[in-house]
Motif scaffolding. Sequence first.
Motif, short mmCIF file in Angstrom:
data_model
loop_
_atom_site.label_atom_id
_atom_site.label_comp_id
_atom_site.label_asym_id
_atom_site.label_seq_id
_atom_site.Cartn_x
_atom_site.Cartn_y
_atom_site.Cartn_z
N ASP A 299 16.24 -45.08 15.80
CA ASP A 299 17.29 -45.96 16.33
C ASP A 299 16.68 -47.23 16.92
O ASP A 299 17.16 -48.34 16.65
CB ASP A 299 18.09 -45.21 17.40
CG ASP A 299 19.12 -46.11 18.07
OD1 ASP A 299 20.09 -46.50 17.40
OD2 ASP A 299 18.95 -46.42 19.26
N ALA A 300 15.62 -47.08 17.72
CA ALA A 300 14.98 -48.25 18.31
C ALA A 300 14.38 -49.14 17.23
O ALA A 300 14.45 -50.38 17.31
CB ALA A 300 13.91 -47.82 19.30
N ALA A 301 13.79 -48.53 16.22
CA ALA A 301 13.20 -49.32 15.13
C ALA A 301 14.27 -50.10 14.38
O ALA A 301 14.08 -51.29 14.05
CB ALA A 301 12.46 -48.39 14.17
N LEU A 318 8.72 -46.87 10.85
CA LEU A 318 9.71 -46.29 9.94
C LEU A 318 9.05 -45.59 8.76
O LEU A 318 9.50 -44.53 8.31
CB LEU A 318 10.64 -47.40 9.42
CG LEU A 318 11.77 -47.84 10.33
CD1 LEU A 318 12.58 -48.94 9.67
CD2 LEU A 318 12.69 -46.67 10.68
N SER A 319 7.98 -46.16 8.26
CA SER A 319 7.28 -45.55 7.13
C SER A 319 6.74 -44.18 7.53
O SER A 319 6.82 -43.22 6.75
CB SER A 319 6.14 -46.46 6.67
OG SER A 319 5.45 -45.90 5.58
N ARG A 320 6.21 -44.07 8.73
CA ARG A 320 5.72 -42.76 9.19
C ARG A 320 6.87 -41.79 9.39
O ARG A 320 6.79 -40.62 8.99
CB ARG A 320 4.94 -42.92 10.49
CG ARG A 320 3.60 -43.61 10.33
CD ARG A 320 2.76 -43.34 11.57
NE ARG A 320 1.70 -44.33 11.74
CZ ARG A 320 0.88 -44.36 12.76
NH1 ARG A 320 1.03 -43.48 13.74
NH2 ARG A 320 -0.06 -45.28 12.85
N LEU A 326 10.99 -45.68 2.26
CA LEU A 326 11.79 -46.84 2.66
C LEU A 326 12.73 -47.21 1.52
O LEU A 326 12.49 -46.86 0.36
CB LEU A 326 10.87 -48.01 2.98
CG LEU A 326 9.85 -47.78 4.10
CD1 LEU A 326 8.95 -49.00 4.25
CD2 LEU A 326 10.54 -47.45 5.41
N ASP A 327 13.81 -47.93 1.85
CA ASP A 327 14.74 -48.31 0.78
C ASP A 327 14.19 -49.50 -0.01
O ASP A 327 13.22 -50.15 0.40
CB ASP A 327 16.14 -48.59 1.32
CG ASP A 327 16.19 -49.78 2.28
OD1 ASP A 327 15.55 -50.81 1.98
OD2 ASP A 327 16.88 -49.68 3.31
N ASP A 328 14.80 -49.77 -1.15
CA ASP A 328 14.29 -50.79 -2.06
C ASP A 328 14.23 -52.17 -1.41
O ASP A 328 13.26 -52.93 -1.62
CB ASP A 328 15.15 -50.85 -3.33
CG ASP A 328 14.99 -49.60 -4.19
OD1 ASP A 328 14.01 -48.86 -3.98
OD2 ASP A 328 15.84 -49.38 -5.07
#
Length: 685
Positions: A299-301, A318-320, A326-328
Amino acid sequence: MSSTAFRETLDRALAAHRAGRLEDALAAYRAAQSLRPDDPEAVSLTGLALAQSGRTAEGLPLLERAAELAPADPGVRFNLGEGWVYAGAPDRALEVFRQVLELKPGFVAAWSRIGDLEAQRGDDAGAAHAWSEALEVAPAAVHPTARLAELALRYGDSDKAISLLEAGLSQHPTHDRLLGVLCEVLAARREWGRLGTTARAWADARPELPDPWKQLSRAAFELGRTADAVEGYSNYLMRGRHDATDLAAYASLCLHALDFEAAEAALVAAEELDAQHPEVLARRALLHMYRGRFDAAADAATRSLERQPDNIAVYTVLSRLRQGRLDDAQVERLRAIAARTDAPFDYRIPAAFAVAHAADARAIADAPAADERMDERMEDVAAAFAAYTHAHDLALARDAAEGRRYDREGQARRTRRLQELFPGVLAPGAHTEVSLPPPPVPRRPVFIVGMPRSGTTLVEAVLGAHPRVHACGERGAMPRILGTHLALADEGRAPDAARLAQWAAAYLAEPAAPEGRDVLTDKQPLNFSAGGLIAQLFPDAVILHLRRDPLETLLSIWRQEFAKSWAFTHRLEDLGHYYGEYARLMAHWERAFPGRIVTLRYEDIASDLGAAAPRLLEACGLGWDPQVLDYASLERPIATFSTVDARGPVSVRRGRAARYIALLGPLVDALRAAGVDPATGEPGA
């Protein structure tokens, strides 16, 4: 009144003006004018003070009048030009400053002002000409020196910038403006050692200023001295006003130093200033992730990216959290960032790794349902491998720019040196016995060593759930002590018993542990180099050596963005060589200190934690406690690449190397060249 009274009144006004007390200056100027209403200097200075106070409508008529009273006075006309600057009329100001130069061609301040105004209009060539003319008249003038150096840096001529600044500093060695610009140039050149030396001298000369401490912190961080970076930034914050950006930066440094409480305090203070600041949200996301609060971290990200869409640190979080998925749209944005040749390497490299993680997540997805998709899957693996290669190519380019590389011969010499210094039982009596005074609270260290990504995080998480254990994460204390020991050895000296006891006591003194936790774990992977020193300093220490399938271990390392000092991680050939030195040294410790090293296989622990946990506790001299099997539920910060995996179910993570095996030939060859069995990690004779 006499001319003396007028001069004294005007001098009093000038002193207040120079000190920035404009209202006091205006009152004194008006008093001087009452004595001599038509004195050009008094009229001009009154108008200038009004313009600088934002009252240009009142000040400009006085400045014009003064110029009429003394048309040949360059100083009076210069003040008129300044008035037009404050009025926001740069063209009128330029016209007046050129008139000043007609009256006095060597008027340095006029040349400097023309340079500033030309730069403001985007005419860099005109600006450079004007500042250069100023330096022709006054070679040590600070303002044109600094501006020309900044311009040279912007155009990529850092050598010219350094030359200009060194000339200026030869006349003004402690000038804050010149030192500040020099620090920026050194940072751009990535000369972190020189930046640290410069900032240290600046801080010593002007300890009350905040900027030297900020630059000192910057240099320390880039040199891998996180504790010094935190201390320097703390000094910066204490010496000046700070905003949410500053506090977020301090929180980031504290997180690097694994001081989670200090990071939390900094973020709370930052949130009081601006709870929605993108950098504050980014650091909050990272801290949430380390503490296992993954929903709050996401949420914070997300909120941070809404406010700052190109925040690379947030994409890394987010990647971790999403294990690369991740989305396109996010991947395309990251790919564009990684491709920006005008951006710093430290901005592009994490973007390139995030792109690679996304490609890897696609490549290792569940096996295809039909054989005809196998070729497509191999294409995904090749694409992921190419993406990781690109990320490492960027890291190698950065390392080359900063004068850093993996030194294979140097690493091999270091291995031999450590074997010579710590032969163990091969040379009885070779070491000084260490007699430690009993600490106020008995403490026993457990060192969890091995290659990174070999399972050290899992083992510490399990042990950290025991009520007697204080899990300290990856401490930097033992590598520093070993470095000091090696430096002494290079001088032909050996530490005496008092020095050894001092090192041991200092290591045990930090960090503070909760009451009842008398066993400290340290999972710094680099501690494998210190096996002999650990055995010497701590007779009761446990050294747990984690070994994992070497190809899985090394591929996992290659897939991560490690700190700059880990220069061996960028080439598969270097990884194989480094692994060989590690395996050779661990084999030496096991021979030299029999019974002191407990070697464990990650696969054995992860495949059956219920059976492995009691044996693990027994090796550490700890009684059984069922809480260790529920380690993932404890809210203990885990600040490693494994922070997400360590919160999930225990399983043997293997199979990725098999997917990539067709591309790992250089790694396999390097392991064999290093005398290591690629299947077991065992060194040869």
